[in-house]
Enzyme design. Sequence first.
Site, PDB file in Angstrom:
ATOM      1  CB  VAL A  86       5.646   6.656  -2.491  1.00  9.56           C
ATOM      2  CG1 VAL A  86       5.008   5.793  -3.579  1.00  9.56           C
ATOM      3  CG2 VAL A  86       6.757   7.516  -3.080  1.00  9.56           C
ATOM      4  CB  ALA A 116       2.209   4.968   2.458  1.00 11.05           C
ATOM      5  CE  LYS A 117       9.480   2.315   4.960  1.00 10.07           C
ATOM      6  NZ  LYS A 117       9.166   1.094   5.713  1.00 10.07           N
ATOM      7  N   GLY A 118       7.901   6.972   3.005  1.00  5.25           N
ATOM      8  CA  GLY A 118       8.383   8.297   2.652  1.00  5.25           C
ATOM      9  C   GLY A 118       9.512   8.708   3.556  1.00  5.25           C
ATOM     10  CG  ASP A 155      11.898   2.892   7.710  1.00  5.10           C
ATOM     11  OD1 ASP A 155      11.530   1.719   7.885  1.00  5.10           O
ATOM     12  OD2 ASP A 155      12.782   3.182   6.882  1.00  5.10           O
TER      13      ASP A 155
END
Length: 419
Positions: free
Chosen positions: A55, A100-102, A141
Amino acid sequence: MMHDNVSLFFNRAADHLELNDQLRTILLTPNRVVRVEVVTESDTGGLLHHLGYRVQHNGARGPMKGGLRFHPTLDEKHAASLASLMTWKTAVADIPYGGAKGGINCDPSKLSESELYAITTTFVRLIKEVIGPTIDIPAPDVNTNAKVMGWIMDEYSKYYGFSPGVVTGKPVDLFGSLGREEATGRGVMLALEECLQDKGEALTNVTVAVQGFGNVGSHASRLIAERGGKIVAVSDISGGIANDNGLDIAALNDWVSDKGGVQGFPDARSIEGDEVIAYNADVLIPAALEEAITTENAGQVQARFVVEAANGPLSCEAHDMLTEDGVTVIPDILANAGGVTVSYFEWSQNIQQFRWEELRVVNELDNVMRRAYRGVADLAKGDKIDLRTAAFVLAIKRVARAVVSRRAVRHLLPANLLE
Ligand code: NAD
């Protein structure tokens, strides 16, 4: 749920700024949401099926930046919430990135190394068009680390040529930055030190309880202890330990490397993991998972300072209960910004193809964290708001200004956002 908390905190700051609905919608809506089906072969000859997400929340201030999480509970909503948090975090630190992250909804503890490698590289092939050193730069992460980042760099480089800047948190042997591994913990220590100074106190006078002794918790503990803080209680998934005379963090690190957890550490008494939250210490550092402190246990917190080393460790209600009780909460988007800041230094080094000495990394991080803390604390004092609302206000102003400055509509920005 955590995603609601981020929006609640955002809206509270947006109310303070009297932000109009249109800008709120623009700032809350992700720029791009990608979901991919990751099908790979298992070691036993079967098929593994997972879903991968990326995202990209907001890219107004620079390429998107944020971690990849490998966890069975990861879904689109969760990734979107964490991506939004990254937008505000990079803005608070004032580094030239969006958020962002995913990740992938897998459980790495149930996968062999070759299965994990296949899942990671397949995921990279599926999202390679939407990431890149000038587009979106992933990082480690939960359950991903330098090794996984190295695999990502290698896979991406097969398509686009030598591209170390596509991902940060890489091994130092593979274009990673010196000082990146401890960066988040160092930032936590710096934010706490600044905050204590603000209140006329010092690290040398405080006792500290830490929940979570992984990357962030262990480095924060070590660095706080090195500056004279007394770490009196620590927990991890194995349980908790305490010693009111101060735990020997160097010895504890050796113990954890050897035994895999803090439990059983000599020269400490054993406590329940949950007791750390309620421990009688001046400072509490939640450095494990989201929502560690909710309405269930917020009333038990005895600390005067809570430093959010983890992302989203306090529910919105718990945050309010604590601040109403006079507890100073240093919010995640400020307290744990050290990691993404040194990721930015790593990316800069990759682009310049020039390695910084560790001391430079440490000094530049020191500057960024202290400046970020001061910016947030001054705003909080001036506007009589808590540190979290101030951090969001500062971030929203910066992102909103960048959003409108990219178009011929800067005049639409309310005057208070230009200050
Ligand atoms: P990690 O996996 O290295 O460590 C997590 C630690 O939490 C482990 O010690 C684990 O045993 C412990 N833990 C898990 N459940 C627990 C529980 N119920 N009670 C007590 N301890 C528990 O992860 P990390 O990289 O240290 O990240 C921790 C948090 O910090 C996450 O919220 C992450 O998103 C956030 N964060 C990490 C970075 C980074 O650079 N690593 C940067 C910013 C934010």
